[in-house]
Design a protein around this motif. Structure first.
Motif, PDB file in Angstrom:
ATOM      1  N   ALA A 187       0.817  -1.214   0.000  1.00 26.42           N
ATOM      2  CA  ALA A 187       0.000   0.000   0.000  1.00 26.42           C
ATOM      3  C   ALA A 187       0.851   1.265   0.000  1.00 26.42           C
ATOM      4  O   ALA A 187       0.561   2.228  -0.705  1.00 26.42           O
ATOM      5  N   LEU A 188       1.911   1.270   0.801  1.00 28.18           N
ATOM      6  CA  LEU A 188       2.721   2.466   0.959  1.00 28.18           C
ATOM      7  C   LEU A 188       3.560   2.787  -0.276  1.00 28.18           C
ATOM      8  O   LEU A 188       3.650   3.945  -0.708  1.00 28.18           O
ATOM      9  N   ALA A 189       4.153   1.776  -0.861  1.00 24.10           N
ATOM     10  CA  ALA A 189       5.054   2.024  -1.999  1.00 24.10           C
ATOM     11  C   ALA A 189       5.037   0.864  -2.987  1.00 24.10           C
ATOM     12  O   ALA A 189       6.080   0.273  -3.283  1.00 24.10           O
ATOM     13  N   PRO A 190       3.862   0.498  -3.529  1.00 23.43           N
ATOM     14  CA  PRO A 190       3.830  -0.625  -4.475  1.00 23.43           C
ATOM     15  C   PRO A 190       4.655  -0.356  -5.731  1.00 23.43           C
ATOM     16  O   PRO A 190       5.147  -1.295  -6.363  1.00 23.43           O
ATOM     17  N   HIS A 191       4.822   0.932  -6.079  1.00 23.72           N
ATOM     18  CA  HIS A 191       5.561   1.273  -7.285  1.00 23.72           C
ATOM     19  C   HIS A 191       7.050   0.951  -7.178  1.00 23.72           C
ATOM     20  O   HIS A 191       7.752   0.907  -8.189  1.00 23.72           O
ATOM     21  N   LEU A 192       7.500   0.705  -5.973  1.00 24.33           N
ATOM     22  CA  LEU A 192       8.899   0.339  -5.785  1.00 24.33           C
ATOM     23  C   LEU A 192       9.123  -1.173  -5.834  1.00 24.33           C
ATOM     24  O   LEU A 192      10.266  -1.634  -5.770  1.00 24.33           O
ATOM     25  N   GLY A 193       8.039  -1.918  -5.924  1.00 24.67           N
ATOM     26  CA  GLY A 193       8.149  -3.372  -5.961  1.00 24.67           C
ATOM     27  C   GLY A 193       8.144  -3.924  -7.375  1.00 24.67           C
ATOM     28  O   GLY A 193       7.722  -3.272  -8.331  1.00 24.67           O
ATOM     29  N   VAL A 194       8.652  -5.118  -7.516  1.00 24.60           N
ATOM     30  CA  VAL A 194       8.569  -5.888  -8.768  1.00 24.60           C
ATOM     31  C   VAL A 194       7.868  -7.195  -8.420  1.00 24.60           C
ATOM     32  O   VAL A 194       8.403  -7.999  -7.653  1.00 24.60           O
ATOM     33  N   ASN A 195       6.662  -7.393  -8.949  1.00 24.92           N
ATOM     34  CA  ASN A 195       5.749  -8.409  -8.452  1.00 24.92           C
ATOM     35  C   ASN A 195       5.954  -9.763  -9.143  1.00 24.92           C
ATOM     36  O   ASN A 195       5.579  -9.960 -10.311  1.00 24.92           O
ATOM     37  N   ALA A 196       6.547 -10.683  -8.397  1.00 23.05           N
ATOM     38  CA  ALA A 196       6.799 -12.019  -8.958  1.00 23.05           C
ATOM     39  C   ALA A 196       5.521 -12.832  -9.093  1.00 23.05           C
ATOM     40  O   ALA A 196       5.450 -13.754  -9.923  1.00 23.05           O
ATOM     41  N   ALA A 197       4.489 -12.509  -8.288  1.00 21.04           N
ATOM     42  CA  ALA A 197       3.210 -13.200  -8.452  1.00 21.04           C
ATOM     43  C   ALA A 197       2.553 -12.809  -9.768  1.00 21.04           C
ATOM     44  O   ALA A 197       1.905 -13.636 -10.426  1.00 21.04           O
ATOM     45  N   ASP A 198       2.691 -11.540 -10.155  1.00 18.22           N
ATOM     46  CA  ASP A 198       2.166 -11.118 -11.449  1.00 18.22           C
ATOM     47  C   ASP A 198       2.856 -11.857 -12.593  1.00 18.22           C
ATOM     48  O   ASP A 198       2.236 -12.177 -13.613  1.00 18.22           O
ATOM     49  N   ALA A 199       4.139 -12.111 -12.433  1.00 11.66           N
ATOM     50  CA  ALA A 199       4.869 -12.852 -13.467  1.00 11.66           C
ATOM     51  C   ALA A 199       4.272 -14.242 -13.655  1.00 11.66           C
ATOM     52  O   ALA A 199       4.083 -14.711 -14.789  1.00 11.66           O
ATOM     53  N   LEU A 200       3.932 -14.912 -12.537  1.00 13.22           N
ATOM     54  CA  LEU A 200       3.287 -16.223 -12.626  1.00 13.22           C
ATOM     55  C   LEU A 200       1.938 -16.127 -13.309  1.00 13.22           C
ATOM     56  O   LEU A 200       1.560 -16.987 -14.113  1.00 13.22           O
ATOM     57  N   THR A 201       1.193 -15.053 -12.993  1.00 11.38           N
ATOM     58  CA  THR A 201      -0.131 -14.879 -13.595  1.00 11.38           C
ATOM     59  C   THR A 201      -0.026 -14.716 -15.103  1.00 11.38           C
ATOM     60  O   THR A 201      -0.778 -15.340 -15.866  1.00 11.38           O
ATOM     61  N   ILE A 202       0.900 -13.900 -15.545  1.00 14.49           N
ATOM     62  CA  ILE A 202       1.086 -13.698 -16.989  1.00 14.49           C
ATOM     63  C   ILE A 202       1.473 -15.008 -17.667  1.00 14.49           C
ATOM     64  O   ILE A 202       0.961 -15.354 -18.737  1.00 14.49           O
ATOM     65  N   ALA A 203       2.374 -15.754 -17.030  1.00 13.49           N
ATOM     66  CA  ALA A 203       2.800 -17.029 -17.612  1.00 13.49           C
ATOM     67  C   ALA A 203       1.630 -17.993 -17.744  1.00 13.49           C
ATOM     68  O   ALA A 203       1.451 -18.645 -18.791  1.00 13.49           O
ATOM     69  N   GLU A 204       0.801 -18.076 -16.694  1.00 15.12           N
ATOM     70  CA  GLU A 204      -0.328 -19.002 -16.729  1.00 15.12           C
ATOM     71  C   GLU A 204      -1.358 -18.586 -17.774  1.00 15.12           C
ATOM     72  O   GLU A 204      -1.939 -19.430 -18.467  1.00 15.12           O
ATOM     73  N   VAL A 205      -1.591 -17.266 -17.914  1.00 17.27           N
ATOM     74  CA  VAL A 205      -2.511 -16.790 -18.951  1.00 17.27           C
ATOM     75  C   VAL A 205      -1.958 -17.138 -20.335  1.00 17.27           C
ATOM     76  O   VAL A 205      -2.704 -17.571 -21.225  1.00 17.27           O
ATOM     77  N   ALA A 206      -0.656 -16.970 -20.512  1.00 16.47           N
ATOM     78  CA  ALA A 206      -0.039 -17.301 -21.804  1.00 16.47           C
ATOM     79  C   ALA A 206      -0.190 -18.786 -22.121  1.00 16.47           C
ATOM     80  O   ALA A 206      -0.478 -19.168 -23.262  1.00 16.47           O
TER      81      ALA A 206
END
Length: 402
Positions: A187-206
């Motif tokens: 919440a405080l600084a999501p823009h400073l993170g790199v989301n590895a869960a999103d990477a899994l989501t993209i891979a699974e959608v692909a």
């Protein structure tokens, strides 16, 4: 295919041997079922199977191929060597939901039957204790270590809902993908993170949208084994495990390239880094045509309710490291029904069925059918000579030119 003919005397002696060993075989099956052990940890199971064979006069060698829970048990000294594979690993959390307790006991039963006719048929009988079929590819390790070098033909019978003399297990490889990003406060600084869960989501959608382009019999299924730790931290480390299956190794290679590209898409789309590791691939299973028809004849004589040849081509199947054995030497792995009702392999209900009366009957009849199949190959002059010639050629190819 020539009509299969087996000496009535050999047939009777094999049947009698299994009948006489019935109590020991059923007790072995139940004991394995009661104490399930997973891949490469089957210490009690391997001891139970090899111990029974040692007590029956087989020469046992444990820890073969560099695997603590592998063994060979040998009887006889004939040039035609029958290899009976005994699987005994269980599934994590499900126990013997694939019936490997039946596989081990039926291979032992077939070995005891063939022991009674080994001298007459000029056979050597070898039970190969093969750990880690469900994961780990124990037979692949044993193949590479030369444990199967002395074997002329290899076989086992596998429990299933129905009898299928020629199932078609798929080639398989297991891929593990790991993504690495960067933590930050969600919440405080999501823009400073790199989301590895999103990477899994993209891979699974692909992977999902790519399914429409899969070749016939190609399959992909996976699980997330690490998805993050707490929701208020951007996940920096995620991991998933996928099984890829295909009709043969060539198709599997093409599928693997496609799925690796899907994994790369997840990394590119999120800015993560990623790594992919692969287990040794299981090859598709190729049945030896003579052994398959000999088994079909034996199963028919025993009154097994076989599916039709047309149904065999359409029935779904899994994968097995017996496929790698089948690409190296003449092999056989029919399915035998255990009257499991609506339950299929890898379900708790199937595990329960693996010590029910239908499973006991399948175990004993499977042992007889395997013994009759091997004896038929030994008695048929043309088949015997082919198996011996192929074995000799395989040995020569390992030595190489002189």
């Amino acid at each position: 295919m020539r009509r299969m003919r087996l000496s009535p005397e050999v047939r009777r002696r094999c049947q009698d041997a299994v009948d006489q060993a019935q109590d020991r075989l059923l007790a072995l099956s139940r004991s394995l079922h009661a104490e399930p052990e997973t891949a490469f940890r089957e210490y009690r199971s391997a001891a139970k199977v090899s111990g029974l064979l040692r007590d029956e006069g087989f020469a046992v060698d444990v820890g073969v191929g560099g695997l603590d829970t592998a063994f060979t048990a040998r009887y006889g000294d004939g040039p035609l060597v029958v290899g009976l594979c005994a699987e005994y690993d269980a599934l994590p959390g499900l126990g013997h939901a694939c019936g490997h307790n039946i596989i081990a006991a039926s291979s032992v039963g077939a070995a005891l039957a063939l022991r009674e006719v080994a001298a007459e048929l000029d056979l050597t009988v070898v039970v190969v204790g093969t750990p880690a079929e469900e994961e780990g590819g124990g037979k692949i390790t044993l193949l590479e270590a030369g444990v199967f070098d002395s074997v002329s033909m290899a076989m086992l019978v596998h429990p299933a809902p129905e009898d299928n003399c020629a199932p078609r297990p798929l080639a398989l490889v297991e891929l593990e993908v790991t993504y690495t990003g960067r933590e930050s406060h969600s919440a405080l600084a999501p823009h400073l993170g790199v989301n590895a869960a999103d990477a899994l989501t993209i891979a699974e959608v692909a992977v999902g949208v790519g399914r429409q382009h899969f070749e016939p019999r190609q399959q992909v299924h996976g699980i997330v084994t690490r998805g993050g730790d707490v929701p208020n931290v951007v996940p920096a480390h995620t991991r998933a495990l996928y099984n890829l299956r295909a009709a043969d190794m060539e198709s599997l290679s093409r599928l693997e390239s496609r799925i690796r590209a899907c994994f790369a898409a997840g990394a590119i789309g999120t800015g993560c880094t990623h790594e992919v590791s692969a287990t040794p691939a299981y090859a598709e299973l190729v049945h030896d045509s003579f052994l398959s028809e000999a088994y079909r004849s034996a199963a028919t004589e025993l009154g097994r309710p076989l599916v039709s040849r047309e149904q065999e081509l359409e029935m779904p199947t899994g994968s097995t490291d017996m496929g790698n054995v089948s690409r190296a030497l003449p092999s056989l792995q029919p399915s035998i029904g255990i009257n499991s009702g609506a339950a299929v392999n890898h379900q708790p209900e199937f595990a329960a069925a693996c010590v029910a009366p239908g499973a006991d009957r399948a175990l004993l009849q499977g042992a007889v059918a395997l013994a009759w199949t091997a004896a038929q190959a030994a008695q048929d002059e043309q088949a015997r000579q082919r198996l011996l010639d192929q074995h000799r050629e395989r040995g020569a190819s390992k030595v190489g030119p002189r």
